[in-house]
Design a protein around this motif. Structure first.
Motif, PDB file in Angstrom:
ATOM      1  N   SER A  49       1.178  -1.288  -0.049  1.00  0.00           N
ATOM      2  CA  SER A  49       0.036   0.327  -0.369  1.00  0.00           C
ATOM      3  C   SER A  49       0.615   1.472  -0.200  1.00  0.00           C
ATOM      4  O   SER A  49       0.624   2.210  -0.810  1.00  0.00           O
ATOM      5  CB  SER A  49      -0.732  -0.295   0.909  1.00  0.00           C
ATOM      6  N   LYS A  82      -9.744 -13.704  -5.368  1.00  0.00           N
ATOM      7  CA  LYS A  82     -10.096 -14.972  -4.599  1.00  0.00           C
ATOM      8  C   LYS A  82     -10.619 -16.452  -5.823  1.00  0.00           C
ATOM      9  O   LYS A  82      -9.709 -17.527  -5.264  1.00  0.00           O
ATOM     10  CB  LYS A  82     -12.062 -14.893  -4.383  1.00  0.00           C
ATOM     11  N   GLU A 105     -13.054 -10.887  -8.048  1.00  0.00           N
ATOM     12  CA  GLU A 105     -13.057 -10.702  -6.332  1.00  0.00           C
ATOM     13  C   GLU A 105     -11.575 -10.277  -5.607  1.00  0.00           C
ATOM     14  O   GLU A 105     -10.742 -11.201  -6.297  1.00  0.00           O
ATOM     15  CB  GLU A 105     -14.031 -11.839  -5.741  1.00  0.00           C
ATOM     16  N   LYS A 106     -11.102  -9.553  -5.323  1.00  0.00           N
ATOM     17  CA  LYS A 106      -9.658  -9.529  -5.319  1.00  0.00           C
ATOM     18  C   LYS A 106      -9.191 -10.379  -3.545  1.00  0.00           C
ATOM     19  O   LYS A 106      -9.847 -10.595  -3.122  1.00  0.00           O
ATOM     20  CB  LYS A 106      -9.312  -7.782  -4.139  1.00  0.00           C
ATOM     21  N   SER A 107      -7.900 -11.038  -3.415  1.00  0.00           N
ATOM     22  CA  SER A 107      -7.740 -11.670  -2.265  1.00  0.00           C
ATOM     23  C   SER A 107      -7.360 -10.233  -1.672  1.00  0.00           C
ATOM     24  O   SER A 107      -7.380  -9.057  -1.478  1.00  0.00           O
ATOM     25  CB  SER A 107      -6.157 -12.304  -3.015  1.00  0.00           C
ATOM     26  N   ASP A 108      -6.605 -10.928  -0.068  1.00  0.00           N
ATOM     27  CA  ASP A 108      -6.521 -10.627   0.767  1.00  0.00           C
ATOM     28  C   ASP A 108      -4.972  -9.342   0.439  1.00  0.00           C
ATOM     29  O   ASP A 108      -4.712  -8.958   1.623  1.00  0.00           O
ATOM     30  CB  ASP A 108      -6.469 -10.798   2.090  1.00  0.00           C
ATOM     31  N   LEU A 109      -4.426 -10.100  -0.420  1.00  0.00           N
ATOM     32  CA  LEU A 109      -2.539  -9.751  -0.416  1.00  0.00           C
ATOM     33  C   LEU A 109      -2.853  -8.948  -1.165  1.00  0.00           C
ATOM     34  O   LEU A 109      -2.156  -7.966  -1.608  1.00  0.00           O
ATOM     35  CB  LEU A 109      -2.383 -11.020  -1.489  1.00  0.00           C
ATOM     36  N   SER A 112      -5.977  -2.200  -0.041  1.00  0.00           N
ATOM     37  CA  SER A 112      -7.450  -1.250  -0.389  1.00  0.00           C
ATOM     38  C   SER A 112      -7.097  -0.470  -1.426  1.00  0.00           C
ATOM     39  O   SER A 112      -7.918   0.192  -1.888  1.00  0.00           O
ATOM     40  CB  SER A 112      -8.301  -1.414   0.908  1.00  0.00           C
ATOM     41  N   ASN A 119     -13.921  -4.752  -3.271  1.00  0.00           N
ATOM     42  CA  ASN A 119     -13.764  -6.121  -2.335  1.00  0.00           C
ATOM     43  C   ASN A 119     -13.491  -6.584  -4.557  1.00  0.00           C
ATOM     44  O   ASN A 119     -13.153  -7.874  -4.224  1.00  0.00           O
ATOM     45  CB  ASN A 119     -14.545  -7.204  -2.125  1.00  0.00           C
TER      46      ASN A 119
END
Ligand code: AMP
Ligand code: MG
Length: 216
Positions: A49, A82, A105-109, A112, A119
């Motif tokens: 980020s 995801k 859909e995005k992954s948590d890696l 934001s 998301n």
């Protein structure tokens, strides 16, 4: 002001020593302008980020406008999203590498600020030897909007990039003019049926040959 390093690299005979300097900059979470087949992109490590913040600052881009993530192989894609729906896979086989961005859909890696808090994430594999090699050498996906200051036209030549962005980024890769000169088509695969959010290098009728239900 940044002390911008300008690297002149020929896409038909890539100097890997020079390109490695750009890859090192990406690894250090710095900003690198890179050529793609659509337009020049203002890139940084898509998994940091802190790095992505520098893109918004260099462009003067509003934080609510999401960035496209550029990858060089399918393992990277699996890290960014995801799930990969069947329909998305068939489009990737047909149009990647190339000017098609798929919203998944995005992954948590994915931080934001890449997705402007959504998301989902836009991903594409560029059809350009320098862009692909840079991503490979940096070992990380690269978030990259067009390399213009916000509100100006997207740059398709190294000269345009240098006059617009010198002093605002860490590295500029100066190469040939962008072959397509038009942005990627953005297709939302999380919408049923899939929906074009921005027209670009791949046309609606090309997409409909594979998935007839696609709308604009
Ligand atoms: P640029 O980076 O200048 O080529 O612009 C990227 C464009 O892609 C944005 O203006 C959005 O319209 C679109 N985009 C990127 N990611 C997403 C997303 N997750 N959802 C919807 N649109 C997106
Ligand atoms: Mg743009």
């Amino acid at each position: 002001m940044n002390d911008t390093l300008i690297l002149h690299i020929n896409e038909t005979n890539i100097d890997e020593t020079l390109l490695s300097q750009a890859a090192e900059a990406i690894k250090l979470n710095k900003t690198v302008i890179l050529p793609t087949e659509t337009v020049y992109g203002l890139g940084a490590n898509a998994l940091s980020s802190e790095a992505v913040d520098k893109i918004f600052i260099a462009k003067g881009r509003p934080q609510d406008n999401p960035l496209i993530v550029h990858i060089s192989n399918m393992t990277m894609l699996e890290n960014c999203v995801k799930t990969i729906p069947e329909a998305a896979l068939s489009l990737m086989h047909a149009f990647w590498p190339g000017p098609l961005t798929l919203i998944l859909e995005k992954s948590d890696l994915i931080p934001s600020n890449v997705s402007a808090g959504l998301n989902t994430v836009g991903v594409r594999m560029p059809d350009h030897p320098i862009a692909l090699k840079l991503i490979e050498l940096a070992h990380t996906p690269i978030a990259a909007p067009s390399a213009n200051r916000s509100g100006r036209p997207s740059p398709t030549t190294a000269q345009h990039v240098i006059s617009d962005m010198q002093g605002r980024v860490d590295v500029i890769i100066a190469a040939d003019h962008s072959r397509i000169g038009l942005e990627s088509t953005v297709l939302d695969m999380t919408h049923n049926p899939p929906m074009i959010l921005r027209p670009g290098g791949v046309t609606l009728s090309q997409l409909q040959m594979l998935i007839p239900e696609i709308t604009i």
